[in-house]
Design a protein around this motif. Structure first.
Motif, PDB file in Angstrom:
ATOM      1  N   UNK A   1      35.992  28.475  31.702  1.00  0.00           N
ATOM      2  CA  UNK A   1      35.361  28.491  32.906  1.00  0.00           C
ATOM      3  C   UNK A   1      36.260  27.651  33.763  1.00  0.00           C
ATOM      4  N   UNK A   2      36.871  26.465  33.250  1.00  0.00           N
ATOM      5  CA  UNK A   2      37.400  25.565  34.007  1.00  0.00           C
ATOM      6  C   UNK A   2      39.074  25.145  33.364  1.00  0.00           C
ATOM      7  N   UNK A   3      39.626  25.949  33.287  1.00  0.00           N
ATOM      8  CA  UNK A   3      40.976  25.859  32.836  1.00  0.00           C
ATOM      9  C   UNK A   3      41.714  24.681  33.591  1.00  0.00           C
ATOM     10  N   UNK A   4      42.088  23.558  33.055  1.00  0.00           N
ATOM     11  CA  UNK A   4      42.719  22.150  33.632  1.00  0.00           C
ATOM     12  C   UNK A   4      43.981  22.805  34.322  1.00  0.00           C
ATOM     13  N   UNK A   5      44.843  23.834  33.589  1.00  0.00           N
ATOM     14  CA  UNK A   5      46.141  23.954  34.206  1.00  0.00           C
ATOM     15  C   UNK A   5      45.899  25.570  34.490  1.00  0.00           C
ATOM     16  N   UNK A   6      45.405  26.193  35.418  1.00  0.00           N
ATOM     17  CA  UNK A   6      44.993  27.644  35.619  1.00  0.00           C
ATOM     18  C   UNK A   6      46.124  28.405  35.935  1.00  0.00           C
ATOM     19  N   UNK A   7      47.157  27.888  36.357  1.00  0.00           N
ATOM     20  CA  UNK A   7      48.507  28.633  36.543  1.00  0.00           C
ATOM     21  C   UNK A   7      49.718  28.593  35.399  1.00  0.00           C
ATOM     22  N   UNK A   8      50.163  29.481  34.867  1.00  0.00           N
ATOM     23  CA  UNK A   8      51.098  29.354  33.834  1.00  0.00           C
ATOM     24  C   UNK A   8      52.497  30.099  34.625  1.00  0.00           C
TER      25      UNK A   8
ATOM     26  N   UNK B   1      43.051  31.170  35.353  1.00  0.00           N
ATOM     27  CA  UNK B   1      41.461  31.291  35.662  1.00  0.00           C
ATOM     28  C   UNK B   1      41.238  32.820  35.965  1.00  0.00           C
ATOM     29  N   UNK B   2      41.872  33.721  36.432  1.00  0.00           N
ATOM     30  CA  UNK B   2      41.456  34.957  36.513  1.00  0.00           C
ATOM     31  C   UNK B   2      41.273  35.934  34.944  1.00  0.00           C
ATOM     32  N   UNK B   3      42.543  35.637  34.063  1.00  0.00           N
ATOM     33  CA  UNK B   3      42.641  36.118  33.008  1.00  0.00           C
ATOM     34  C   UNK B   3      41.230  35.975  32.173  1.00  0.00           C
ATOM     35  N   UNK B   4      40.824  34.493  32.192  1.00  0.00           N
ATOM     36  CA  UNK B   4      39.789  34.241  31.386  1.00  0.00           C
ATOM     37  C   UNK B   4      38.454  34.486  32.176  1.00  0.00           C
ATOM     38  N   UNK B   5      38.497  35.222  33.298  1.00  0.00           N
ATOM     39  CA  UNK B   5      37.158  35.647  34.004  1.00  0.00           C
ATOM     40  C   UNK B   5      37.023  37.258  34.106  1.00  0.00           C
ATOM     41  N   UNK B   6      38.064  37.804  33.441  1.00  0.00           N
ATOM     42  CA  UNK B   6      38.473  39.358  33.514  1.00  0.00           C
ATOM     43  C   UNK B   6      37.103  40.090  33.133  1.00  0.00           C
ATOM     44  N   UNK B   7      36.572  40.789  33.865  1.00  0.00           N
ATOM     45  CA  UNK B   7      35.265  41.282  33.548  1.00  0.00           C
ATOM     46  C   UNK B   7      35.317  42.539  32.526  1.00  0.00           C
ATOM     47  N   UNK B   8      36.606  42.990  32.216  1.00  0.00           N
ATOM     48  CA  UNK B   8      36.844  44.095  31.414  1.00  0.00           C
ATOM     49  C   UNK B   8      36.790  43.422  29.988  1.00  0.00           C
TER      50      UNK B   8
ATOM     51  N   UNK C   1      31.233  34.769  34.808  1.00  0.00           N
ATOM     52  CA  UNK C   1      31.129  33.732  35.493  1.00  0.00           C
ATOM     53  C   UNK C   1      29.811  32.648  34.881  1.00  0.00           C
ATOM     54  N   UNK C   2      29.373  33.111  33.848  1.00  0.00           N
ATOM     55  CA  UNK C   2      28.210  32.336  33.269  1.00  0.00           C
ATOM     56  C   UNK C   2      28.790  31.604  32.229  1.00  0.00           C
ATOM     57  N   UNK C   3      28.247  30.112  31.956  1.00  0.00           N
ATOM     58  CA  UNK C   3      28.440  29.409  30.819  1.00  0.00           C
ATOM     59  C   UNK C   3      27.733  29.891  29.627  1.00  0.00           C
TER      60      UNK C   3
END
Length: 542
Positions: free
Chosen positions: A400-407, A433-440, A446-448
């Motif tokens: 949910x909170x990737x400290x380095x969200x952009x590779x 950030x988007x990849x690890x919240x991909x709804x697919x 978005x839930x912990x």
């Protein structure tokens, strides 16, 4: 005087416009009639898509991706980049076509970087990069090296507990984020050059003060790069010269530290060597096939310090709160420690905030710790493999909170991704950030929910719950593949043991307003507001 100033400003705007139009014409000429580009939001002249971006840059990319797709083209001035926002597209970039995207992109400071050509994290994929990666994995970040510093981590943990216990006794509120940052900061400082950063005047503190100057001028210098690399070469405002001067001061300081370490190494044969000792040993090794220069060592120290400022928040200079500079500053941060020790501090804050906000999860984690450890001793690093729910909590916090969200990557050859044509030298930003919240890929993304990482869960990735090597491209908190983070093991050691100890020893109360779970500006996704709480001592090992 006003007329002259206006004329200069008009000439400057014309110059920018000329190179912007020139760049567009070159780009258009290069494109074939059958060339298929990724979709792009509406752009404005000169600034391109800058007006679409907010200070929380990865969230801006995430919102745009909902409208324009998982492979999206953005222009910032004359700079073009492709933003990747889905697990399937990330798989194409980081796995299927990894060899084409193994190079790192850079912005801004390369023309004024006195260590250019000696960097590990921004080096082209080749012999030098492989040599440094091998050095990190076999010596600097090896399991045996981390074990040697177990006492260091234990001592810093004790100091953290003492500080929180004192606040509990006084019923005083604490900034838990600052406390966690101080602890992880001291762990890193002691591992790199055997000194704490919280003991007044010392090498670590002086080193960081010098690096803050480099941050200021490098960030300002990068502003020119979003307009045009040609304009940057003029160094109109002198930021390049100031950066060189600051780096030269840093160079002299670190050289003096290296000389002290070299003298100590001559008279001591101790087994516990810090990272500086190891780097100097490699530097003096005449049999090494690849030479590690003194500049290479200094760049290593600069990067590790650059990524981990003394207060843990990149707000020492007002410029870093501006959306334009935040976007560019992401390319000044390297990938080694930002997903290593820096991960520990930020992810610990987020994980603690999530636990406090989810008391059922908090209690479940405490029950697991008590059932294994009991109530007579403190949880140890050796207990971690037997605490699956703790591991799940850490993994979910990183998701949910990737400290380095952009590779950050750069394309080295023309290629086709998802049916779109990507040109050589195109800048690629994979939005983890988007990849690890991909709804697919994720149920209620978005839930912990730490339970999603437990064995038997339909969302559990792979057969090994502790797998964080980026093998599954919908979970990439430490990057993936060849350029995945070598500091992951250290980060996990610090995160698991610290979080377990906090839950075992303390309850935490917050005000009626609760915890603000918004992310602050910047690249490392710190919390927008300090994590202020009241620690209540439950179990005292001191």
């Amino acid at each position: 005087m006003a007329t002259i100033t206006d004329e200069i400003l008009l000439c400057f705007i014309c110059l920018i416009s000329f190179f912007f139009i020139q760049s567009l014409l070159k780009r258009k000429a290069k494109l074939r009639s059958d060339f298929k580009r990724p979709p792009s939001p509406p752009a404005l002249p000169i600034i391109g898509h800058l007006h679409h971006l907010s200070p929380v840059i990865h969230q801006s990319f995430h919102r745009l991706a909902q409208l324009y797709g998982p492979l999206m083209r953005l222009h910032i001035g004359t700079s073009t980049m492709i933003v990747v926002s889905s697990a399937s597209s990330a798989r194409d970039i980081l796995k299927i076509h990894e060899s084409l995207f193994s190079s790192r992109l850079t912005f801004g400071m390369e023309d004024y970087n006195i260590y250019e050509g000696h960097s590990f994290t921004t080096a082209e994929y080749g012999p030098y990069w492989r040599f440094m990666k091998r050095l990190c994995m076999s010596k600097l970040m090896s399991a045996s090296q981390l074990d040697r510093f177990m006492d260091v981590r234990r001592e810093e943990m004790k100091k953290l507990l003492e500080s929180l216990a004192k606040s509990s006794k006084e019923s005083a509120a604490v900034d838990l984020g600052a406390e966690l940052t101080r602890m992880t900061n001291n762990v890193l400082s002691r591992m790199v050059m055997s000194t704490r950063c919280s003991d007044g005047y010392n090498e670590a503190e002086v080193c960081r003060n010098l690096v803050l100057k480099c941050i200021e001028f490098a960030g300002k210098l990068s502003m020119a790069d979003i307009l045009d690399t040609f304009i940057k070469k003029f160094d109109l405002f002198g930021h390049g010269r100031k950066l060189v001067k600051s780096m030269e001061q840093f160079d002299k300081f670190v050289e003096s530290i290296m000389e002290i370490h070299e003298e100590r190494m001559k008279s001591s044969a101790g087994d516990t060597k810090d990272m500086m000792d190891i780097l100097l040993e490699v530097h003096h090794d005449q049999n090494s096939a690849t030479k590690l220069t003194r500049k290479g060592i200094k760049n290593f120290v600069l990067v590790s310090t650059f990524l981990y400022p003394p207060n843990g928040i990149y707000k020492s200079k007002d410029d870093f709160d501006k959306p334009s500079l935040i976007l560019i500053s992401i390319c000044l941060f390297q990938e080694m420690f930002i997903a290593g020790v820096e991960t520990s501090s930020k992810a610990l804050q987020w994980a603690t905030a999530e636990l406090i906000s989810n008391p059922i999860v908090f209690d479940k984690l405490r029950e697991e710790i008590v059932s294994l450890v009991g109530t007579t001793r403190l949880v140890q690093e050796s207990d971690i493999p037997n605490l699956p729910y703790l591991q799940a909590v850490v993994k979910e916090a990183l998701r949910l909170h990737a400290p380095a969200p952009l590779i950050l990557r750069k394309c080295t050859e023309d290629c086709k991704i998802n049916g779109f044509d990507i040109l050589k030298d195109t800048r690629i930003l994979v939005n983890a950030y988007s990849v690890m919240r991909d709804p697919l890929q994720w149920k209620e993304p978005n839930k912990f929910m730490p339970e999603r990482f437990l064995a038997g869960s339909e969302e559990n990735i792979g057969q090994h719950p502790m797998d964080m090597k980026g093998l599954h491209l919908h979970y990439i908190p430490f990057g993936s593949g060849r350029r995945g983070c070598p500091g992951a093991s250290l980060a996990l050691n610090v995160m698991h043991s610290t979080l377990a100890t906090l839950v075992q020893c303390f309850d935490f109360q917050v005000g009626k307003e609760g915890i603000d779970m918004k992310a602050g500006s910047g690249f490392t996704t710190a919390m927008k507001k300090p994590l202020i709480c009241y620690p209540i001592l439950r179990f005292s090992p001191i």
